[in-house]
Design an enzyme around this catalytic site. Structure first.
Site, PDB file in Angstrom:
ATOM      1  N   LYS A   1       3.559  -1.761  23.459  1.00 53.70           N
ATOM      2  CA  LYS A   1       2.747  -0.726  23.100  1.00 53.70           C
ATOM      3  C   LYS A   1       3.149   0.702  23.488  1.00 53.70           C
ATOM      4  CE  LYS A   1      -2.188   0.145  22.787  1.00 53.70           C
ATOM      5  NZ  LYS A   1      -3.662  -0.225  23.083  1.00 53.70           N
TER       6      LYS A   1
ATOM      7  N   TYR B   1     -15.557   2.504  21.395  1.00 51.15           N
ATOM      8  CA  TYR B   1     -16.194   1.486  20.956  1.00 51.15           C
ATOM      9  C   TYR B   1     -16.090   0.186  22.153  1.00 51.15           C
ATOM     10  CZ  TYR B   1     -11.368   0.208  20.781  1.00 51.15           C
ATOM     11  OH  TYR B   1      -9.809   0.042  21.059  1.00 51.15           O
TER      12      TYR B   1
ATOM     13  N   SER C   1      -8.214  -6.858  26.589  1.00 47.52           N
ATOM     14  CA  SER C   1      -7.077  -7.452  26.858  1.00 47.52           C
ATOM     15  C   SER C   1      -6.536  -6.991  28.511  1.00 47.52           C
ATOM     16  CB  SER C   1      -5.791  -7.469  25.860  1.00 47.52           C
ATOM     17  OG  SER C   1      -5.299  -6.094  25.684  1.00 47.52           O
TER      18      SER C   1
ATOM     19  N   THR D   1      -9.751  -5.228  20.430  1.00 46.65           N
ATOM     20  CA  THR D   1     -10.293  -4.427  19.608  1.00 46.65           C
ATOM     21  C   THR D   1     -10.403  -5.085  18.147  1.00 46.65           C
ATOM     22  OG1 THR D   1      -9.453  -2.487  20.891  1.00 46.65           O
ATOM     23  CG2 THR D   1      -9.908  -2.026  18.502  1.00 46.65           C
TER      24      THR D   1
ATOM     25  N   THR E   1      -4.477  -5.122  22.366  1.00 45.28           N
ATOM     26  CA  THR E   1      -3.232  -4.602  22.126  1.00 45.28           C
ATOM     27  C   THR E   1      -2.582  -4.353  23.499  1.00 45.28           C
ATOM     28  OG1 THR E   1      -4.126  -2.689  21.633  1.00 45.28           O
ATOM     29  CG2 THR E   1      -3.532  -4.096  19.966  1.00 45.28           C
ATOM     30  N   ASP E   2      -3.769  -3.886  24.703  1.00 46.84           N
ATOM     31  CA  ASP E   2      -3.268  -3.393  25.746  1.00 46.84           C
ATOM     32  C   ASP E   2      -2.175  -4.275  26.448  1.00 46.84           C
ATOM     33  OD1 ASP E   2      -4.945  -1.308  25.162  1.00 46.84           O
ATOM     34  OD2 ASP E   2      -6.397  -1.804  26.755  1.00 46.84           O
TER      35      ASP E   2
HETATM   36  N1  LIG Z   1      -6.636  -1.739  20.969  1.00 51.03           N
HETATM   37  C1  LIG Z   1      -7.089  -2.582  21.506  1.00 51.03           C
HETATM   38  O1  LIG Z   1      -7.115  -3.862  21.347  1.00 51.03           O
HETATM   39  C2  LIG Z   1      -7.467  -2.117  23.129  1.00 51.03           C
HETATM   40  C3  LIG Z   1      -8.170  -3.038  23.937  1.00 51.03           C
HETATM   41  N2  LIG Z   1      -8.683  -2.121  25.190  1.00 51.03           N
HETATM   42  C4  LIG Z   1      -7.643  -4.218  24.069  1.00 51.03           C
HETATM   43  O2  LIG Z   1      -6.525  -4.455  24.591  1.00 51.03           O
HETATM   44  O3  LIG Z   1      -8.506  -5.024  24.356  1.00 51.03           O
END
Ligand SMILES: NC(=O)C[C@H](N)C(=O)O
Length: 337
Positions: free
Chosen positions: A173, A34, A67, A20, A100-101
């Site tokens: 997370k 997004y 991710s 993200t 972040t995932d």
């Molecule tokens: N906040 C994020 O980065 C979520 C995203 N789906 C990822 O992990 O790539």
């Protein structure tokens, strides 16, 4: 390189992997729905010109993915690149931009296989780059400061999010969408970043980086290890399917203190009899899964996950299986890393 090199500043390489932090939305109010992983590393760097004042920045696009699509092959590629770069005298620290995932998983994997004391900082964002109050720029600024700071050396892989510093082993997370999502629950974070300066208050006592026995330099793949999740009324379908699909290791995300439901237990015992290494972890998220607590691990020849979450136990078990299939030795590793 986006600014003239200064001998007074640390040299920090930014390895971009997507997420993200590199995401874009339809409007400034788009914070869900997004598209992740669209902005390239040079644009990420240019969006935060302040980082060129605190470090000599070099950027590399290692891959460009959300991710949730992270795989073992990405980890191996990333870890090898980190080790090559940190072996160079002209690299003082590394920042990895990441979704972040699965950020905590990548951070823990690197924590076990990076062979350098130089700072490695993993960073992401919860809001896409186009959002109001996007958290990516400040998180990146903090991460670059942290990676360029001698105080971050020798502490293992760190996660910089929301003005906080977390150790890779313990962070997770904890909220689907809020910017304060990274937490280390009862074990706690290790420090803050304020005005670009890191302040440390704690250290993780478990071994990492140069003090681990793991070496990925010659590995092209990792052993198949999967997680089976427990819940009321769970049966043995998942465990049997995972074993049939060729798992070499199974992490059981048990209820409570890693309890084994009676309807799942025989399948786990059968898996162990076939040579699959079984690790008992917990879905609870905090606390120790005690060896010989809710199950007699000595008798079953199972391994207890200690405080590792199921997803992190999976990582340690994969790496452990690159060295041994001896469950006593693997249990030692779970109390070491
Ligand atoms: N906040 C994020 O980065 C979520 C995203 N789906 C990822 O992990 O790539």
């Amino acid at each position: 390189q986006i600014a003239a090199h200064s001998a007074k500043l640390p040299n920090v390489t930014i390895l971009a992997t997507g997420g993200t932090i590199a995401g874009t939305g339809a409007s400034s109010t788009t914070t869900v729905g997004y598209t992740a992983a669209t902005v390239g590393v040079q644009s990420l760097i240019q969006a935060v010109p302040e980082i060129a004042r605190v470090a000599n920045i070099t950027g590399e696009q290692v891959f460009q993915i959300a991710s949730e699509n992270m795989g073992n092959e990405h980890w191996l590629q990333l870890a090898k690149r980190v080790n090559v770069l940190l072996g160079q005298a002209n690299v003082d620290g590394i920042v990895i931009t990441h979704g972040t995932d699965t950020l905590e998983e990548t951070a823990y994997f690197l924590n076990l296989v990076v062979k350098s004391k130089k700072p490695v900082v993993v960073v992401g964002s919860m809001r896409p780059s186009t959002a109001l109050s996007a958290d990516g720029p400040i998180n990146l600024y903090n991460a670059v400061n942290l990676a360029g700071s001698p105080s971050a050396a020798g502490k293992g892989v760190l996660v910089a999010m929301n003005d906080q510093i977390h150790a890779a082993r313990d962070v997770t997370k904890a909220s689907t969408t809020t910017t304060d999502t990274f937490r280390a629950a009862e074990l706690g974070m290790v420090g803050y970043i304020q005005g670009g300066k890191p302040y440390f208050y704690r250290e993780v006592t478990r071994k990492h980086t140069v003090d681990t026995e793991f070496d990925v330099s010659k590995l092209d793949a990792l052993p198949q290890v999967d997680v089976a999740y427990a819940y009321a009324n769970v049966g043995d379908v998942a465990v049997k399917a995972l074993v049939a699909a060729g798992a070499k290791g199974l992490v059981h995300a048990g209820v409570g203190n890693g309890s084994l439901p009676a309807r799942t237990r025989p399948a786990l015992i059968a898996a162990r009899e076939k040579g699959v290494v079984v690790v008992r972890s917990s879905r609870v998220g905090q606390g120790i899964v005690a060896r010989n607590g809710e199950a007699n691990d000595d008798q079953l020849d199972f391994v207890a996950a200690d405080t590792l979450s199921p997803q992190k136990a999976r990582i340690l078990l994969m790496l452990a299986l690159t060295k041994t299939s001896d469950t006593k030795d693997i249990q030692r590793m779970f109390y070491t890393y």
